[in-house]
Design a protein around this motif. Structure first.
Motif, PDB file in Angstrom:
ATOM      1  N   GLY A   1      18.569  16.223  22.544  1.00 40.54           N
ATOM      2  CA  GLY A   1      19.846  15.608  22.222  1.00 40.54           C
ATOM      3  C   GLY A   1      20.194  14.597  23.310  1.00 40.54           C
ATOM      4  N   ASP A   2      21.392  14.683  23.831  1.00 37.07           N
ATOM      5  CA  ASP A   2      21.769  13.749  24.891  1.00 37.07           C
ATOM      6  C   ASP A   2      21.584  14.376  26.267  1.00 37.07           C
ATOM      7  N   LEU A   3      20.903  15.520  26.276  1.00 38.48           N
ATOM      8  CA  LEU A   3      20.612  16.191  27.541  1.00 38.48           C
ATOM      9  C   LEU A   3      19.302  15.672  28.114  1.00 38.48           C
ATOM     10  N   ARG A   4      19.298  15.475  29.410  1.00 39.09           N
ATOM     11  CA  ARG A   4      18.075  15.054  30.092  1.00 39.09           C
ATOM     12  C   ARG A   4      17.863  15.923  31.309  1.00 39.09           C
ATOM     13  N   LEU A   5      16.625  16.322  31.514  1.00 38.10           N
ATOM     14  CA  LEU A   5      16.319  17.117  32.700  1.00 38.10           C
ATOM     15  C   LEU A   5      14.991  16.645  33.261  1.00 38.10           C
ATOM     16  N   ASP A   6      15.026  16.248  34.524  1.00 45.52           N
ATOM     17  CA  ASP A   6      13.813  15.782  35.177  1.00 45.52           C
ATOM     18  C   ASP A   6      13.327  16.859  36.151  1.00 45.52           C
ATOM     19  N   PRO A   7      12.210  17.504  35.830  1.00 46.60           N
ATOM     20  CA  PRO A   7      11.723  18.605  36.666  1.00 46.60           C
ATOM     21  C   PRO A   7      11.340  18.130  38.061  1.00 46.60           C
ATOM     22  N   GLU A   8      10.956  16.883  38.154  1.00 44.01           N
ATOM     23  CA  GLU A   8      10.483  16.372  39.442  1.00 44.01           C
ATOM     24  C   GLU A   8      11.637  16.123  40.395  1.00 44.01           C
ATOM     25  N   THR A   9      12.627  15.408  39.923  1.00 44.30           N
ATOM     26  CA  THR A   9      13.749  15.071  40.787  1.00 44.30           C
ATOM     27  C   THR A   9      14.864  16.109  40.727  1.00 44.30           C
ATOM     28  N   HIS A  10      14.696  17.083  39.805  1.00 45.17           N
ATOM     29  CA  HIS A  10      15.722  18.114  39.635  1.00 45.17           C
ATOM     30  C   HIS A  10      17.051  17.516  39.201  1.00 45.17           C
ATOM     31  N   ARG A  11      16.984  16.401  38.526  1.00 45.07           N
ATOM     32  CA  ARG A  11      18.223  15.783  38.060  1.00 45.07           C
ATOM     33  C   ARG A  11      18.496  16.132  36.605  1.00 45.07           C
ATOM     34  N   VAL A  12      19.747  16.393  36.340  1.00 49.64           N
ATOM     35  CA  VAL A  12      20.158  16.732  34.977  1.00 49.64           C
ATOM     36  C   VAL A  12      21.305  15.821  34.588  1.00 49.64           C
ATOM     37  N   SER A  13      21.280  15.360  33.361  1.00 50.81           N
ATOM     38  CA  SER A  13      22.405  14.551  32.914  1.00 50.81           C
ATOM     39  C   SER A  13      22.688  14.780  31.445  1.00 50.81           C
ATOM     40  N   ARG A  14      23.899  14.539  31.062  1.00 53.53           N
ATOM     41  CA  ARG A  14      24.245  14.597  29.657  1.00 53.53           C
ATOM     42  C   ARG A  14      24.918  13.290  29.272  1.00 53.53           C
ATOM     43  N   ALA A  15      24.355  12.632  28.296  1.00 57.24           N
ATOM     44  CA  ALA A  15      24.865  11.340  27.840  1.00 57.24           C
ATOM     45  C   ALA A  15      25.033  10.394  29.030  1.00 57.24           C
ATOM     46  N   GLY A  16      24.041  10.447  29.957  1.00 54.22           N
ATOM     47  CA  GLY A  16      24.067   9.543  31.092  1.00 54.22           C
ATOM     48  C   GLY A  16      24.889  10.044  32.264  1.00 54.22           C
ATOM     49  N   GLN A  17      25.720  11.020  31.983  1.00 55.14           N
ATOM     50  CA  GLN A  17      26.597  11.570  33.026  1.00 55.14           C
ATOM     51  C   GLN A  17      25.840  12.613  33.855  1.00 55.14           C
ATOM     52  N   ALA A  18      25.754  12.401  35.170  1.00 56.69           N
ATOM     53  CA  ALA A  18      25.033  13.346  36.028  1.00 56.69           C
ATOM     54  C   ALA A  18      25.714  14.710  36.036  1.00 56.69           C
ATOM     55  N   ILE A  19      24.907  15.747  36.097  1.00 55.48           N
ATOM     56  CA  ILE A  19      25.420  17.110  36.094  1.00 55.48           C
ATOM     57  C   ILE A  19      24.806  17.868  37.252  1.00 55.48           C
ATOM     58  N   HIS A  20      25.638  18.595  37.967  1.00 56.76           N
ATOM     59  CA  HIS A  20      25.104  19.405  39.053  1.00 56.76           C
ATOM     60  C   HIS A  20      24.942  20.845  38.595  1.00 56.76           C
ATOM     61  N   LEU A  21      23.734  21.392  38.837  1.00 62.43           N
ATOM     62  CA  LEU A  21      23.474  22.783  38.479  1.00 62.43           C
ATOM     63  C   LEU A  21      22.928  23.544  39.684  1.00 62.43           C
TER      64      LEU A  21
END
Lengths: 230, 230
Positions: B139-159
């Motif tokens: 969907g609009d979720l993105r997760l990059d295993p390498e950089t550990h970055r997560v975002s939803r609809a372009g908005q960065a999310i901290h987990l």
DNA sequence: TGATATCGTCACCATATCGTCACACAAAGC
DNA sequence: GCTTTGTGTGACGATATGGTGACGATATCA
């Protein structure tokens, strides 16, 4: 290993009463059953019918159970069946000897039918792991075991856990008439005690959930017997 | 090497019970599983399915495990898969011979399932280094295993670390319903004693973290079963 | 070291789901 | 027709299940 979906259990016992008892209970739990009264007949049936599980009496005329067991297991290109030895003796040494001969499990008389059925199921799971992820389709009904999604004619349907398992059972064997007992066994689990009428109620709820105005009811009531899908 | 995100493990063993056991545990840990019961079938499946890790029984009918191993490794343009030899013998000489033949790792029966899974994971990391930047998108979720970055609809999310692994698991198999046990196994790791309700709490935290006012919750609760994403 | 982030567990609540019953209805038998 | 037997189903109380805020314990980091 048998080719149809219904697991086949071969009962090898020289006591007619034992055969009848086991046969009755196994069939009530939804298994197909083959019978043999001695070792030779057993070996024949194994070659012919390729059972999934073999219930093997320790004491047999002519060829002993332990010998049958050995032959099955050493046979080249032989049976994949799980062998459950059934014995009157509870000697630990017998148990060890049985398992050494290649039996997969061992149960001593007297045993509860419940326990025996549980053992059959457990061994069946090992021999024949369910192929997961297989999407079930019957008519315009779809059920995905992995995602737990159910739909009819593309329309998503919400089901409770019990209705979901119930529909799974019905869809796995399209057309098969399930007795209420078999469904209780399959959907609710063996040792749970619930009234058989509970099945009726859940069938009703399932019907309502998957029902479409105008479309015929895919669940068939077989008076005096049980229910079937399609 | 397989093309999808989920690592594929090929289990080669002539014992149906072994295959079932491994298959069950591997799938419970989120791997895809292919099965082969002898060397020939194994070679076929390797060519067809391109597994990432191969669990290879030492003792096989027809073509021995060690021979299969040699063939895989010497094959031109062959498989990149990591080979883990599984053997009943714990002889040091066998171990050496196995590794000389090209096996990447070696484990002797009896082994704990935990240990085996750990080895599979370890070898997977070597063969498939951290899924090299495979960005997961649902969907609009993105997760990059390498950089550990997560975002939803372009908005960065901290987990937090746990929520991150939890979301990774869910995203790797979009739609799949994970039981709490499977998630505990996958996210927390085996042998960790943690209440299954802990999963609920972390799901709740994850929901809050990735939640967007007005947007529907991408995490699906499946009553009586577990959770799924999308 | 202290500050902060993250964790696992618990208690409490809301409610989805369940099993049973009672009664209505339908089918089979006579 | 009538009777008997089996099934459909709405209602209802009991229970299981999941959501979540609070809290203390740890881990992390500057």
């Amino acid at each position: 290993m048998s080719r149809t979906d219904t697991p086949l259990v071969l009962v090898v016992d020289d006591e007619p009463a034992q055969r009848a008892l086991l046969s009755y209970n196994l069939e009530a739990s939804g298994f197909r059953v083959a019978l043999a009264e001695d070792g030779e007949e057993a070996l024949l049936k194994i070659a012919e019918d390729a059972p999934d599980v073999i219930l093997l009496d320790w004491m047999l005329p002519h060829v002993s159970g332990i010998e049958v067991c050995r032959r099955i297991k050493t046979q080249k290109g032989g049976s994949d069946a799980a062998i459950i030895m059934v014995s009157a003796r509870s000697d630990e040494s017998d148990r060890v000897r049985g398992l050494e001969t290649g039996a997969d499990d061992y149960i001593t008389k007297p045993y509860s039918v419940t326990e025996l059925l549980a053992r059959v199921r457990a061994n069946l799971r090992r021999v024949r792991p369910v192929q997961a992820g297989q999407v079930l389709e019957v008519g315009d009904l779809r059920l995905d075991p992995e995602t737990h999604r159910v739909s009819r004619a593309g329309q998503a349907i919400h089901l409770g856990p019990t209705e979901f398992r119930l529909l799974s059972a019905l869809m796995e064997r399209q057309g098969k008439v399930w007795t209420r007992e078999a469904l209780l066994d399959r959907v609710w689990g063996r040792d749970i005690y619930v009234d058989t009428r509970t099945v009726d109620v859940h069938i009703g709820r399932l019907r309502k959930a998957i029902g479409v105005a105008g479309a015929p009811d895919p669940i068939r009531t077989v008076r005096g017997a049980g229910y079937a899908l399609g």
